[in-house]
Scaffold this motif. Structure first.
Motif, PDB file in Angstrom:
ATOM      1  N   LEU A   1      59.632 -58.267  49.395  1.00  0.00           N
ATOM      2  CA  LEU A   1      59.104 -57.820  50.702  1.00  0.00           C
ATOM      3  C   LEU A   1      59.641 -58.433  51.793  1.00  0.00           C
ATOM      4  O   LEU A   1      60.107 -59.552  52.049  1.00  0.00           O
ATOM      5  CB  LEU A   1      57.613 -58.218  50.932  1.00  0.00           C
ATOM      6  N   ASN A   2      59.888 -57.716  53.285  1.00  0.00           N
ATOM      7  CA  ASN A   2      60.798 -58.172  54.358  1.00  0.00           C
ATOM      8  C   ASN A   2      59.546 -58.742  55.252  1.00  0.00           C
ATOM      9  O   ASN A   2      58.296 -58.717  54.883  1.00  0.00           O
ATOM     10  CB  ASN A   2      61.367 -56.971  54.873  1.00  0.00           C
ATOM     11  N   ARG A   3      59.994 -59.171  56.401  1.00  0.00           N
ATOM     12  CA  ARG A   3      59.352 -59.729  57.184  1.00  0.00           C
ATOM     13  C   ARG A   3      58.043 -58.775  58.041  1.00  0.00           C
ATOM     14  O   ARG A   3      56.995 -59.203  57.895  1.00  0.00           O
ATOM     15  CB  ARG A   3      60.025 -60.297  58.475  1.00  0.00           C
ATOM     16  N   ASP A   4      58.415 -57.598  58.015  1.00  0.00           N
ATOM     17  CA  ASP A   4      57.429 -56.663  58.685  1.00  0.00           C
ATOM     18  C   ASP A   4      56.448 -56.256  57.693  1.00  0.00           C
ATOM     19  O   ASP A   4      55.247 -55.985  57.965  1.00  0.00           O
ATOM     20  CB  ASP A   4      58.340 -55.524  59.108  1.00  0.00           C
ATOM     21  N   ASP A   5      57.002 -56.374  56.335  1.00  0.00           N
ATOM     22  CA  ASP A   5      55.691 -55.890  55.358  1.00  0.00           C
ATOM     23  C   ASP A   5      54.602 -57.237  55.488  1.00  0.00           C
ATOM     24  O   ASP A   5      53.510 -56.675  55.202  1.00  0.00           O
ATOM     25  CB  ASP A   5      56.500 -55.914  53.912  1.00  0.00           C
ATOM     26  N   TYR A   6      55.152 -58.464  55.480  1.00  0.00           N
ATOM     27  CA  TYR A   6      54.327 -59.654  55.471  1.00  0.00           C
ATOM     28  C   TYR A   6      53.477 -59.739  56.674  1.00  0.00           C
ATOM     29  O   TYR A   6      52.335 -59.933  56.737  1.00  0.00           O
ATOM     30  CB  TYR A   6      54.997 -60.959  55.324  1.00  0.00           C
ATOM     31  N   ALA A   7      54.021 -59.301  57.823  1.00  0.00           N
ATOM     32  CA  ALA A   7      53.590 -59.256  59.001  1.00  0.00           C
ATOM     33  C   ALA A   7      52.338 -58.247  59.037  1.00  0.00           C
ATOM     34  O   ALA A   7      51.167 -58.423  59.610  1.00  0.00           O
ATOM     35  CB  ALA A   7      54.256 -58.984  60.395  1.00  0.00           C
ATOM     36  N   GLY A   8      52.639 -57.018  58.484  1.00  0.00           N
ATOM     37  CA  GLY A   8      51.382 -56.060  58.470  1.00  0.00           C
ATOM     38  C   GLY A   8      50.412 -56.562  57.419  1.00  0.00           C
ATOM     39  O   GLY A   8      49.234 -56.220  57.672  1.00  0.00           O
ATOM     40  N   GLN A   9      50.636 -57.198  56.446  1.00  0.00           N
ATOM     41  CA  GLN A   9      49.530 -57.751  55.626  1.00  0.00           C
ATOM     42  C   GLN A   9      48.793 -58.809  56.356  1.00  0.00           C
ATOM     43  O   GLN A   9      47.479 -58.831  56.059  1.00  0.00           O
ATOM     44  CB  GLN A   9      50.058 -58.244  54.287  1.00  0.00           C
ATOM     45  N   LEU A  10      49.258 -59.669  56.949  1.00  0.00           N
ATOM     46  CA  LEU A  10      48.733 -60.653  57.586  1.00  0.00           C
ATOM     47  C   LEU A  10      47.822 -60.221  58.671  1.00  0.00           C
ATOM     48  O   LEU A  10      46.618 -60.560  58.995  1.00  0.00           O
ATOM     49  CB  LEU A  10      49.633 -61.709  58.072  1.00  0.00           C
ATOM     50  N   ASN A  11      48.218 -59.145  59.526  1.00  0.00           N
ATOM     51  CA  ASN A  11      47.548 -58.360  60.494  1.00  0.00           C
ATOM     52  C   ASN A  11      46.040 -57.641  59.772  1.00  0.00           C
ATOM     53  O   ASN A  11      45.342 -57.677  60.319  1.00  0.00           O
ATOM     54  CB  ASN A  11      48.421 -57.465  61.172  1.00  0.00           C
ATOM     55  N   ALA A  12      46.611 -57.131  58.771  1.00  0.00           N
ATOM     56  CA  ALA A  12      45.535 -56.584  57.902  1.00  0.00           C
ATOM     57  C   ALA A  12      44.400 -57.292  57.439  1.00  0.00           C
ATOM     58  O   ALA A  12      43.040 -56.984  57.389  1.00  0.00           O
ATOM     59  CB  ALA A  12      45.867 -55.632  56.906  1.00  0.00           C
ATOM     60  N   LEU A  13      44.754 -58.657  57.143  1.00  0.00           N
ATOM     61  CA  LEU A  13      43.914 -59.479  56.801  1.00  0.00           C
ATOM     62  C   LEU A  13      43.076 -60.385  57.981  1.00  0.00           C
ATOM     63  O   LEU A  13      41.890 -60.860  57.693  1.00  0.00           O
ATOM     64  CB  LEU A  13      44.585 -60.636  55.816  1.00  0.00           C
ATOM     65  N   ALA A  14      43.617 -60.096  59.172  1.00  0.00           N
ATOM     66  CA  ALA A  14      42.916 -61.094  59.988  1.00  0.00           C
ATOM     67  C   ALA A  14      41.702 -60.048  60.884  1.00  0.00           C
ATOM     68  O   ALA A  14      41.771 -58.848  60.510  1.00  0.00           O
ATOM     69  CB  ALA A  14      44.089 -60.949  61.379  1.00  0.00           C
ATOM     70  N   PRO A  15      40.444 -60.642  61.150  1.00  0.00           N
ATOM     71  CA  PRO A  15      39.448 -59.871  61.765  1.00  0.00           C
ATOM     72  C   PRO A  15      39.942 -59.426  62.778  1.00  0.00           C
ATOM     73  O   PRO A  15      40.769 -59.921  63.600  1.00  0.00           O
ATOM     74  CB  PRO A  15      38.407 -61.209  61.688  1.00  0.00           C
ATOM     75  N   PRO A  16      39.306 -58.446  63.219  1.00  0.00           N
ATOM     76  CA  PRO A  16      39.497 -57.667  64.573  1.00  0.00           C
ATOM     77  C   PRO A  16      38.717 -58.446  65.809  1.00  0.00           C
ATOM     78  O   PRO A  16      37.865 -59.414  65.625  1.00  0.00           O
ATOM     79  CB  PRO A  16      38.744 -56.345  64.548  1.00  0.00           C
TER      80      PRO A  16
END
Length: 197
Positions: free
Chosen positions: A3-18
């Motif tokens: 996975l590239n940097r953007d893939d992991y950034a998307g996953q981290l953002n999805a796991l972060a609370p709103p």
């Protein structure tokens, strides 16, 4: 596939609370921190993907010295520099080799080393032998001759590196390997330039 940097950034953002504490704008401090973390995860993932290639001696490069240490390489018969491809082939040959004392085994071994050979074995002359056969003593039943070209040239391979020689030549390696692996009771003879091909 790593996975590239953007893939992991998307996953981290999805796991972060709103919420406003963790803004989603790309220029925010939080997103810069998320991108930095994502980069680290991406590098680890990329290294794990290359480990798959390093676990196979046919494709290894970084772990080739470890593979050679495990297989007691380089071969004592090797003089001078070897290409990466030759080193990989030597490791694979040790790991997959079953050994043998037959004509096909030694012809295959020579082919793996880059030599085209013929093997001739002899029989002792006995009472039942044909009159036209050479008279050979009993020791000739243990003799065998390896016939090869006078000077064998091994060319650069596709997997060779930039700093590697375009070609190598000579038969010393063939003799060394065969003398080491030949059955102890046999008498090995080398003949160069006397092949039928």
């Amino acid at each position: 596939m790593a996975l590239n940097r953007d893939d992991y950034a998307g996953q981290l953002n999805a796991l972060a609370p709103p919420g406003r504490a963790l803004p989603r704008e790309s220029d925010s401090q939080w997103q810069r921190l998320t991108q930095a973390r994502a980069g680290a995860f991406s590098r680890v993932d990329g290294r794990a993907a290359t480990l798959h290639e390093e676990a196979d001696p046919r494709t290894t490069s970084e772990l080739l010295p470890d593979w050679e240490r495990v297989t007691a390489m380089p071969d004592p018969c090797v003089t001078g520099e070897q290409t990466v491809s030759e080193r990989q082939d030597a490791v694979v040959r040790v790991l997959t080799g079953t050994g043998g004392a037959s004509r096909p085994y030694f012809i295959g071994l020579a082919d793996d080393l880059g030599y085209d050979i013929e093997v001739e074995d002899y029989t002792a002359h006995t009472v039942g032998s044909d009159v036209s056969e050479p008279i050979r003593g009993i020791d000739w039943r243990w003799a065998w001759t390896v016939r090869a070209a006078e000077e064998t040239v091994r060319q650069l391979t596709v997997n060779s590196g930039v700093n590697e020689a375009l070609a190598t030549w000579g038969n010393e390696r063939l003799e060394c390997v065969f003398e080491r692996l030949a059955p102890a009771h046999s008498i090995l003879i080398f003949a160069y330039g006397e092949t039928s091909w």
